[in-house]
Design a protein around this motif. Sequence first.
Motif, mmCIF file in Angstrom:
data_model
loop_
_atom_site.group_PDB
_atom_site.id
_atom_site.type_symbol
_atom_site.label_atom_id
_atom_site.label_comp_id
_atom_site.label_asym_id
_atom_site.label_seq_id
_atom_site.Cartn_x
_atom_site.Cartn_y
_atom_site.Cartn_z
ATOM 1 N N GLU A 133 -5.134 -3.071 -7.258
ATOM 2 C CA GLU A 133 -3.858 -2.390 -6.757
ATOM 3 C C GLU A 133 -3.917 -1.228 -7.211
ATOM 4 O O GLU A 133 -4.111 -0.697 -8.418
ATOM 5 C CB GLU A 133 -2.662 -3.295 -7.380
ATOM 6 C CG GLU A 133 -1.338 -2.767 -6.979
ATOM 7 C CD GLU A 133 -0.288 -3.369 -7.441
ATOM 8 O OE1 GLU A 133 0.763 -3.138 -7.339
ATOM 9 O OE2 GLU A 133 -0.461 -4.409 -8.464
ATOM 10 N N VAL A 134 -3.167 -0.200 -6.205
ATOM 11 C CA VAL A 134 -2.899 1.088 -6.608
ATOM 12 C C VAL A 134 -1.566 1.440 -6.117
ATOM 13 O O VAL A 134 -1.201 1.023 -5.111
ATOM 14 C CB VAL A 134 -3.971 2.236 -5.756
ATOM 15 C CG1 VAL A 134 -3.720 3.544 -6.002
ATOM 16 C CG2 VAL A 134 -5.550 1.863 -6.297
ATOM 17 N N ASP A 151 0.696 -3.664 -0.526
ATOM 18 C CA ASP A 151 -0.282 -4.105 -1.220
ATOM 19 C C ASP A 151 -1.705 -3.193 -1.161
ATOM 20 O O ASP A 151 -2.756 -3.457 -0.976
ATOM 21 C CB ASP A 151 -1.118 -5.454 -0.680
ATOM 22 C CG ASP A 151 0.048 -6.338 -0.792
ATOM 23 O OD1 ASP A 151 0.847 -6.825 -1.658
ATOM 24 O OD2 ASP A 151 0.220 -7.212 0.545
ATOM 25 N N LEU A 152 -1.099 -1.925 -1.524
ATOM 26 C CA LEU A 152 -2.166 -0.672 -1.331
ATOM 27 C C LEU A 152 -3.349 -0.926 -2.413
ATOM 28 O O LEU A 152 -2.914 -1.415 -3.679
ATOM 29 C CB LEU A 152 -1.492 0.411 -1.750
ATOM 30 C CG LEU A 152 -2.424 1.600 -1.900
ATOM 31 C CD1 LEU A 152 -3.124 1.881 -0.270
ATOM 32 C CD2 LEU A 152 -1.538 3.051 -2.168
ATOM 33 N N ARG A 207 -9.817 4.749 -0.652
ATOM 34 C CA ARG A 207 -11.522 5.169 -0.136
ATOM 35 C C ARG A 207 -11.592 5.174 1.302
ATOM 36 O O ARG A 207 -12.420 5.862 1.938
ATOM 37 C CB ARG A 207 -12.472 4.033 -0.964
ATOM 38 C CG ARG A 207 -12.374 4.357 -2.369
ATOM 39 C CD ARG A 207 -13.414 3.516 -3.210
ATOM 40 N NE ARG A 207 -13.599 3.741 -4.629
ATOM 41 C CZ ARG A 207 -13.142 2.965 -5.411
ATOM 42 N NH1 ARG A 207 -12.740 1.658 -5.295
ATOM 43 N NH2 ARG A 207 -13.196 3.278 -6.746
ATOM 44 N N ASP A 208 -11.197 4.046 1.997
ATOM 45 C CA ASP A 208 -11.034 3.951 3.205
ATOM 46 C C ASP A 208 -10.624 5.201 4.105
ATOM 47 O O ASP A 208 -11.130 5.610 5.083
ATOM 48 C CB ASP A 208 -10.848 2.649 3.887
ATOM 49 C CG ASP A 208 -11.806 1.423 3.274
ATOM 50 O OD1 ASP A 208 -12.838 1.737 3.242
ATOM 51 O OD2 ASP A 208 -11.111 0.581 3.855
ATOM 52 N N LEU A 233 0.391 6.516 3.368
ATOM 53 C CA LEU A 233 -0.426 5.721 2.552
ATOM 54 C C LEU A 233 -0.045 5.152 1.479
ATOM 55 O O LEU A 233 -0.137 3.929 1.321
ATOM 56 C CB LEU A 233 -1.868 6.549 2.125
ATOM 57 C CG LEU A 233 -2.988 5.434 1.400
ATOM 58 C CD1 LEU A 233 -3.301 4.534 2.248
ATOM 59 C CD2 LEU A 233 -4.075 6.266 0.949
ATOM 60 N N SER A 234 0.892 5.774 0.668
ATOM 61 C CA SER A 234 1.704 5.507 -0.240
ATOM 62 C C SER A 234 2.639 4.267 0.035
ATOM 63 O O SER A 234 2.910 3.284 -0.977
ATOM 64 C CB SER A 234 2.162 6.446 -1.414
ATOM 65 O OG SER A 234 3.458 6.945 -0.359
#
Length: 231
Positions: A224-225, A164-165, A171-172, A159-160
């Motif tokens: 953004e994360v 454009d995380l 959450r999804d 996921l990281s």
Amino acid sequence: MRAVCLAGSLLLAAPLSAQAYQCSLPRTASVPAIERDGPARSAPVTGYTLALSWSPEFCRMRENDRGQARQCSGHAGRFGFVLHGLWPDGARSWPQWCATRARPSAQTVARQLCRSPSTRLVARQWAKHGACMTRQPQTYYRVSNILFDSLRWPDFDRLSRKPDLSAGDVRDWFVAANRGWRTDAVGIKLNERGWLEELRLCYDRRFLPTPCDRQRLGPADDSEVKIWRGL
């Protein structure tokens, strides 16, 4: 529909064991004395927050910190999400530092150290939060562990790397891996540089997922994360 599609694209979601790689429990542990550092506040409990810290971010620049050696040195295993604590919530504020003479035993603390790899963290969570929920430390840790162990985890390393995380992506992916969860029950805490620090999962009084209030929910879905992988 979006969660169903995501579920098909995730790597196999992983239980507790994947969050504590090569961690082994000591037979016993010292139980540090915890001093109250805020006001005592008793109030009816209206729900709960399960706070889960992302260990790679916490340990960044702490690899040589002797006070965080179990979690961050690598000598006691590697950690993903760790159990920060189970916190009671109230209608206007949260109960904390409730009066108690009960203290967790050395064996009780030791049994927590693959979920919460710090004796001080374990003891403090009982003193500050658990004493407002139950009479005995063992009950508090047992409930915390049931909730923590029930969770399944998407591949946060994968996921990281997503371009454009966003907070909505986090959450999804979590909801896709955990049946019965909803995105508005998954709170996110970022540090001032936008890196993931914690998930804060919101429960009602029956320990069922419930929408987080604005403070616990954290950044909007389009925020953004960044997720530090510890490399």
